[in-house]
Write a protein that holds these residues in place. Sequence first.
Motif, PDB file in Angstrom:
ATOM      1  N   PRO A 147       3.557  10.465   1.894  1.00  0.00           N
ATOM      2  CA  PRO A 147       2.497  10.776   2.801  1.00  0.00           C
ATOM      3  C   PRO A 147       1.891   9.371   3.097  1.00  0.00           C
ATOM      4  CG  PRO A 147       2.526  12.026   0.569  1.00  0.00           C
ATOM      5  CD  PRO A 147       3.431  11.060   0.651  1.00  0.00           C
ATOM      6  N   VAL A 148       0.899   9.611   4.024  1.00  0.00           N
ATOM      7  CA  VAL A 148       0.060   8.291   4.412  1.00  0.00           C
ATOM      8  C   VAL A 148      -1.487   8.759   4.563  1.00  0.00           C
ATOM      9  CG1 VAL A 148       1.610   7.211   5.608  1.00  0.00           C
ATOM     10  CG2 VAL A 148       0.291   8.724   6.927  1.00  0.00           C
TER      11      VAL A 148
ATOM     12  N   GLY B 118       0.893  -1.326  -0.235  1.00  0.00           N
ATOM     13  CA  GLY B 118      -0.015   0.071   0.132  1.00  0.00           C
ATOM     14  C   GLY B 118       0.800   1.191  -0.039  1.00  0.00           C
ATOM     15  N   GLY B 119       2.204   1.055   0.144  1.00  0.00           N
ATOM     16  CA  GLY B 119       3.113   2.249   0.153  1.00  0.00           C
ATOM     17  C   GLY B 119       3.002   3.068   1.525  1.00  0.00           C
ATOM     18  N   GLN B 120       2.628   2.532   2.546  1.00  0.00           N
ATOM     19  CA  GLN B 120       2.510   2.966   3.789  1.00  0.00           C
ATOM     20  C   GLN B 120       3.388   2.440   5.050  1.00  0.00           C
ATOM     21  OE1 GLN B 120      -1.361   5.516   4.334  1.00  0.00           O
ATOM     22  NE2 GLN B 120      -2.205   3.928   2.968  1.00  0.00           N
TER      23      GLN B 120
ATOM     24  N   CYS C 122       1.027  14.734   5.783  1.00  0.00           N
ATOM     25  CA  CYS C 122       2.216  14.879   4.949  1.00  0.00           C
ATOM     26  C   CYS C 122       3.206  15.577   5.905  1.00  0.00           C
ATOM     27  CB  CYS C 122       1.906  15.778   3.978  1.00  0.00           C
ATOM     28  SG  CYS C 122       0.773  15.133   2.632  1.00  0.00           S
ATOM     29  N   ALA C 123       4.419  15.274   5.713  1.00  0.00           N
ATOM     30  CA  ALA C 123       5.645  16.191   6.103  1.00  0.00           C
ATOM     31  C   ALA C 123       5.839  17.268   5.230  1.00  0.00           C
ATOM     32  CB  ALA C 123       6.712  15.329   6.696  1.00  0.00           C
TER      33      ALA C 123
ATOM     34  N   THR D 238       8.123  10.779  -3.052  1.00  0.00           N
ATOM     35  CA  THR D 238       7.510   9.745  -3.725  1.00  0.00           C
ATOM     36  C   THR D 238       5.640   9.620  -3.757  1.00  0.00           C
ATOM     37  OG1 THR D 238       9.251   8.143  -2.819  1.00  0.00           O
ATOM     38  CG2 THR D 238       6.990   7.078  -3.866  1.00  0.00           C
ATOM     39  N   PRO D 239       5.152   9.622  -4.893  1.00  0.00           N
ATOM     40  CA  PRO D 239       3.984   9.826  -4.812  1.00  0.00           C
ATOM     41  C   PRO D 239       3.106   8.774  -4.175  1.00  0.00           C
ATOM     42  CG  PRO D 239       4.797   9.932  -7.179  1.00  0.00           C
ATOM     43  CD  PRO D 239       5.913   9.603  -6.097  1.00  0.00           C
TER      44      PRO D 239
END
Length: 437
Positions: free
Chosen positions: A287-288, A31-33, A296-297, A241-242
Amino acid sequence: MPSILKLLACLLIASNASAQEASWPQFRGPGGQGHATEEHAPLTWSETENIRFKTAIPGKGWSSPVVLGNQIWLTTAIETPPDPAELEQARAAIPNAETHQLAGELSLRAVCVDRTTGKLIHNIELIKVEQPNAIHPLNSYASPTPVIEPGRLYCNFGRYGTVCVNTDDHSIVWKKQFPIEHFVGPGSSPVLCDDKLVLTCDGADKQFIVAINKADGEKVWKVDRPAIRVKDPDMRKSYCTPLVVQHLGKKQIIIPGAQWIVAYAPADGSEIWRVDHGQGFSIVPRPVTDGMHVFCATGFAGVGMLAVRLGGSGDITGTHLEWKNHKKAPNQPSPILREGRLYTVNDQGVAQCLESATGEELWSKRLPGAYSASPLLIDERLYFFNREGLTTVLSTTGKKPEELASNQLDGQQMATPAVVDGELILRTDTHLYGIGK
C-alpha cells in the motif's frame, strides 16, 4: 602539489562520508513507498553506458537490494535439481500444479556486495532446506526483501524461516520459523516497527500476523487474521508487505490480505480497523499513503485499486471506503503516490494515473513487456522496470505521460531497484548493477 593532494583528500573524505550515510533499508526505500525524490539517477543507460559495476550474483532470488553505508545486501537461493518422484508427489498436492517448479535441495543465503568496488565480499548460508515445496515459475525461494539497520540484517524466507545477521562480523544472531503453506512460494517482505520485526503469514492453510523482538527473535505478539468467506485454500493466501503509517501522532501497521485490509496497533497487535474489499487474494502490491488515506490493490479476483480514509475503528467498510477503481489494476507491482496522483502499472504493462481524491483515471499508457517489479519515483521521474530488462522513464510534470528514455539491460528484471547517492542499484536474474556516472 600540496593543494591538489588536499583537494583529493577532501574528495575522498566526502566520498567515504556519503557511503556511510547512504541508506535504502527496506523494500521500496526509506518510507516503503518507492520515493527517491531527494535523489538523482541516470536517465539513460545500457550494457555499455553508465554502468559503474556489474557483479554476478550466485543462485536465484527476486529480493530487492538493501543498502547501508558501503554494503549492499541481497538474499538468494541456490537450488539442486529435484528428484522426479518427489516432484510428482509435490505437484499432486497443489492446485494448478503443472505451472509450479520444485528444487531438490535449497541453500538460502545472504550475499553482500561492496558498493565502492562492486565486488561480492560475503556469501553466507542462512538456512538449508532438504525438501522445499514447489513454487510458481514467476517466483523464487528468495523473493522477500530483507531489512537492514546499523549492525543488523533481517532476512525472511517465509515458511523456511527468518534470520537475523550481524553485518559487522557476519554471524547469525538468531533464527525463527513460522511454517505456513504458501502454495506458490514466499513473497511478503518483513518490516521494522520500533523494536519489532513484523511478518505477514497469510498462508493457504492459516493466516496470521506476528511481531518478534528484533534483538532476540522472540515472539512479542501473534494475531489471527479475520475470518475469510471463501473456503478454497488457494483463495485465502496473500503476500503483501506491511506499511507502517503515522496518523494523528500514532502508528498503525496496515496489511491487506484475502478479503480484508486490516490496521494493527504496533504495541500488541490489536486491531484498529478493517475493510472488507471483496474476493481478492494473493495480494502482492504494497500500500501507499498520503497521511490521510491509504491506497491498496486488492489482488487476483479483486476490485482493483481502492482508497480508505484513515481515522476509523472497527469495521469501516461502509464509512471510510472512499472509492474503488476496477480497471487496469496491478497484481504484482506496487503503486506510486505523488501530489494527488496515483500511478500504477499492471502486470501486462498498462500504466495509468488516477486522481487520488476520486480514483478517476487521468491518463493511461501501454508500456512494453510484462511487469513484476514496482516503479520508483526519482527526481520527478517515474521509472518502470519490465521483466525483460527494459526500463521506461516517464515525466510526472505534465498532464499527459511523456516518455523520457528507454533503457535495455541483459537478463530478467523482477526485483525493484534501490537508489542511493544518485545511483541505481539494480538486480537482474544473474547480476547486480551499479548504474551511475
